[in-house]
Design an enzyme around this catalytic site. Sequence first.
Site, mmCIF file in Angstrom:
data_model
loop_
_atom_site.group_PDB
_atom_site.id
_atom_site.type_symbol
_atom_site.label_atom_id
_atom_site.label_comp_id
_atom_site.label_asym_id
_atom_site.label_seq_id
_atom_site.Cartn_x
_atom_site.Cartn_y
_atom_site.Cartn_z
ATOM 1 N N HIS A 55 0.758 -1.316 0.153
ATOM 2 C CA HIS A 55 0.007 -0.049 0.217
ATOM 3 C C HIS A 55 0.689 1.340 0.218
ATOM 4 O O HIS A 55 0.586 2.080 0.840
ATOM 5 C CB HIS A 55 -1.070 0.098 1.140
ATOM 6 C CG HIS A 55 -1.876 -1.077 1.309
ATOM 7 N ND1 HIS A 55 -3.022 -1.038 0.499
ATOM 8 C CD2 HIS A 55 -1.868 -2.193 1.818
ATOM 9 C CE1 HIS A 55 -3.753 -2.173 0.777
ATOM 10 N NE2 HIS A 55 -3.139 -3.012 1.290
ATOM 11 N N ASN A 128 -10.342 -2.738 2.764
ATOM 12 C CA ASN A 128 -10.007 -2.825 1.249
ATOM 13 C C ASN A 128 -11.421 -2.457 0.343
ATOM 14 O O ASN A 128 -12.479 -2.336 1.034
ATOM 15 C CB ASN A 128 -9.510 -4.154 0.606
ATOM 16 C CG ASN A 128 -7.981 -4.255 1.215
ATOM 17 O OD1 ASN A 128 -7.266 -3.421 0.981
ATOM 18 N ND2 ASN A 128 -7.725 -5.803 1.263
#
Length: 501
Positions: A55, A128
Amino acid sequence: MTDKPRLTTSAGAPVPSNDTSMTAGERGPVLLQDYQLIEKLAHQNRERIPERVVHAKGWGAQGTFTVTHDITKYSKAAIFSEIGKKTEVLSRWSTVAGESGAADTERDVRGFSLKFYTEDGNWDLVGNNTPVFFVRDAYKFPDFIRTQKRHPKTNLRSPEAMFDFWAAQPECVHQVTILMSDRGIPTNPMHMNGYGSHTFSFINADGERFWVKFHFKTQQGHKHYTNQEAETLIGKTRESYQEDLYTAIDSGEFPKWTLFVQIMPETDAEKVPYNPFDLTKVWPHGDYPLIEVGELEMNRNPENYFQMVENAAYSPSNVVPGIGYSPDKMLQARVFSYADAHRYRLGTHYEMLPANVAKAAKVQHYHKDGSMRFFTNDFGNADAYYEPNQHGGPVADPSVAEPPLRINGDAARYTQLDSDADYVQPRALFNLFDDDQKKRLFSNYAAAMGPCSAEVKERWYAVLARVHPDYAAGVRAANEASDSDVNAISVTDETPTETGA
Ligand code: NDP
């Protein structure tokens, strides 16, 4: 002297020059005593901190969460205490695999992280844009991520490694199906849903526990790019998410999401035909319908991206009274590993950085020294620096303890059996897709799997066949068509001809 603000050193003293070195003579070498030059160069060397292992590429905004429906019968969390209640939020969305300079519109799962600054401390929901994940046991997480990153020798990403791993972990097929579907490339963070993904718990004022799933549904509608659209866009800009998000918020078009929860009574967990704590599974809406809770509106661009977004430290360990963990094995591991990643990436006292410091709650703990110890907490009495003490230092509050969770069973390593349970939900999703969605799903696979060996392809078709024979057949056919297309491609050679044209 001008009317502009006065430039100072980092210690606050006025600076005589910010563009000309002090030298020994007009053509001479620079003097070591030109400390501001040294300071300036030294700062430049320290402008980067380690990027997140996963990420790394992200986009963020600030905003507000507003309660629209009463769920106090499920949770006593202060954030949900009354309709109309507003809580400040910091969001960060991200891709998973790409480095911090990666293109925004790559096919990937997107992180969807929210930090709610509640009066009982910060609640982080670190999810997510998909309701499930690739693996359900944290032992597999570092290996999975390794397959998404660069090969140690070629330094290239490796489709062979990705599909080799997935084919050996069939529970991945649910998440891979979402990844290869239209939702694998959202047009920007505003046009995607967010999910807490794990199962969490709610505790109400009577001490009752409920299992809960969080869903943030986009009010902007789902929008996604095809592979071809994304490729064309990346050719023009790699930063389209940042551009879209920043511009929308700057021009007052604030993106919004509706928060829903699914609630499962504590004892139902023993009755449902799937493991409700398995991160590769959803709870079917038919069994546990969505219950509306509130609205998330992101309405401010951070003044300083690095300060508020790069320094943002989200961790599932940050829960507040009324919201708790669950036995989900992946959640248990993330409770440790996310906070640990921030200690390494940002420093021991990362929670005191402006992005992370509790805004509505008072922070009072006995953690002591370490990097970034720039705050005091002598609680009005410098002698209260250990616990227990007789000097009025803070003490634990047993009233916020969760009710005991009944657990039984032998301590052992419980291998997940390869069962049809892993294929039921991906099958339900595959059956939801219309013919055009299926066609795009197959061709997205062909684009992703093209470089894989025949052996890996066959192993993956075997997994897909257990989801649905049409799924395996469609992907096989798309791969074969794509192989013949690749063989038909001719390369134009620009070597000058003998005539020297
Ligand atoms: P429902 O028909 O009630 O729900 C289907 C869900 O699928 C909707 O939430 C829809 O999201 C979502 N969806 C549609 N297209 C895609 C896509 N390309 N990728 C991911 N999600 C998509 O059925 P069930 O609850 O029984 O679920 C059936 C299957 O749908 C599940 O097995 C799972 O794969 C998937 N799903 C289920 C969710 C859940 O929490 N139950 C959540 C998301 C997906 P939207 O409402 O935004 O259109």
